[in-house]
Design a protein around this motif. Sequence first.
Motif, PDB file in Angstrom:
ATOM      1  N   MET A 252      63.284 -55.112 -46.963  1.00  0.00           N
ATOM      2  CA  MET A 252      63.548 -53.677 -47.058  1.00  0.00           C
ATOM      3  C   MET A 252      64.767 -53.375 -47.914  1.00  0.00           C
ATOM      4  O   MET A 252      64.837 -52.313 -48.543  1.00  0.00           O
ATOM      5  CB  MET A 252      63.769 -53.072 -45.653  1.00  0.00           C
ATOM      6  N   HIS A 253      65.760 -54.267 -47.954  1.00  0.00           N
ATOM      7  CA  HIS A 253      67.027 -53.973 -48.613  1.00  0.00           C
ATOM      8  C   HIS A 253      67.310 -54.845 -49.830  1.00  0.00           C
ATOM      9  O   HIS A 253      68.436 -54.926 -50.291  1.00  0.00           O
ATOM     10  CB  HIS A 253      68.185 -54.141 -47.601  1.00  0.00           C
ATOM     11  N   ARG A 254      66.294 -55.451 -50.348  1.00  0.00           N
ATOM     12  CA  ARG A 254      66.461 -56.312 -51.528  1.00  0.00           C
ATOM     13  C   ARG A 254      66.884 -55.502 -52.723  1.00  0.00           C
ATOM     14  O   ARG A 254      66.370 -54.418 -52.993  1.00  0.00           O
ATOM     15  CB  ARG A 254      65.123 -57.008 -51.799  1.00  0.00           C
ATOM     16  N   VAL A 255      67.863 -55.996 -53.472  1.00  0.00           N
ATOM     17  CA  VAL A 255      68.359 -55.271 -54.659  1.00  0.00           C
ATOM     18  C   VAL A 255      67.458 -55.509 -55.837  1.00  0.00           C
ATOM     19  O   VAL A 255      66.931 -56.514 -56.103  1.00  0.00           O
ATOM     20  CB  VAL A 255      69.798 -55.725 -55.010  1.00  0.00           C
TER      21      VAL A 255
ATOM     22  N   GLU B  65      71.997 -59.255 -50.691  1.00  0.00           N
ATOM     23  CA  GLU B  65      72.569 -59.574 -51.996  1.00  0.00           C
ATOM     24  C   GLU B  65      72.397 -61.015 -52.452  1.00  0.00           C
ATOM     25  O   GLU B  65      72.717 -61.335 -53.597  1.00  0.00           O
ATOM     26  CB  GLU B  65      74.065 -59.227 -51.999  1.00  0.00           C
ATOM     27  N   THR B  66      71.947 -61.908 -51.580  1.00  0.00           N
ATOM     28  CA  THR B  66      71.818 -63.314 -51.965  1.00  0.00           C
ATOM     29  C   THR B  66      70.428 -63.826 -51.631  1.00  0.00           C
ATOM     30  O   THR B  66      69.629 -63.152 -50.973  1.00  0.00           O
ATOM     31  CB  THR B  66      72.849 -64.198 -51.240  1.00  0.00           C
ATOM     32  N   LYS B  67      70.173 -65.068 -52.068  1.00  0.00           N
ATOM     33  CA  LYS B  67      68.922 -65.752 -51.733  1.00  0.00           C
ATOM     34  C   LYS B  67      69.185 -66.887 -50.747  1.00  0.00           C
ATOM     35  O   LYS B  67      68.383 -67.793 -50.616  1.00  0.00           O
ATOM     36  CB  LYS B  67      68.276 -66.300 -53.002  1.00  0.00           C
ATOM     37  N   MET B  68      70.323 -66.807 -50.062  1.00  0.00           N
ATOM     38  CA  MET B  68      70.678 -67.843 -49.092  1.00  0.00           C
ATOM     39  C   MET B  68      69.656 -67.873 -47.960  1.00  0.00           C
ATOM     40  O   MET B  68      69.110 -66.832 -47.574  1.00  0.00           O
ATOM     41  CB  MET B  68      72.072 -67.581 -48.506  1.00  0.00           C
TER      42      MET B  68
END
Length: 179
Positions: free
Chosen positions: A176-179, A138-141
């Motif tokens: 694989m799980h990028r929104v 959920e983030t780009k951290m």
Amino acid sequence: MLEPTDIGAAVPVGKIRMTNSAPLLFTLARMKKIALGRDAFTKHKLNHHVLDIWYLYCEEISITDESTDAVANHSVMGKAQQTLKKLAFESFQLREVAASLGLSPSRFSKGYKTAYGETPIQFVTGLRLEKVKKLLAETKMTLDQISECCGYQNGFYLNRVFTKNVGITPLHYRKMHRV
């Protein structure tokens, strides 16, 4: 005469089972032999044997009362789990958690594994990795930023733990799980 309130909450109600029945059977057999007499001495002997049975029972529960131990253990391990949930995303020492519960680290780990089927470290790792997965998706951290949020020393160590437990690298998981 003792009342149940004098003895405390340990007075059994209903059927009880004793693991070492030989002394109990011996005492009961002696009571049957003397039960026919009606004099004061006979009553005194019967009282003695009843008290003997009570002592046998008390000795038994002080050694093998698994239900009381299980309730106490469950209560302590419930507190342990709540403490671990609070500390999961910080840096902490397991021995400090054990000490706060009045347990040695090894007894704490064994008791926790008995109660929940996993060690405290496995539990904390699971909590941390769920948060890592969420942050990756959920983030780009960066991995270093995520490691700070999740209680790991650095991104390199997090990468090792994540890969070992999840089976893929954090970068691959993120793709694989990028929104």
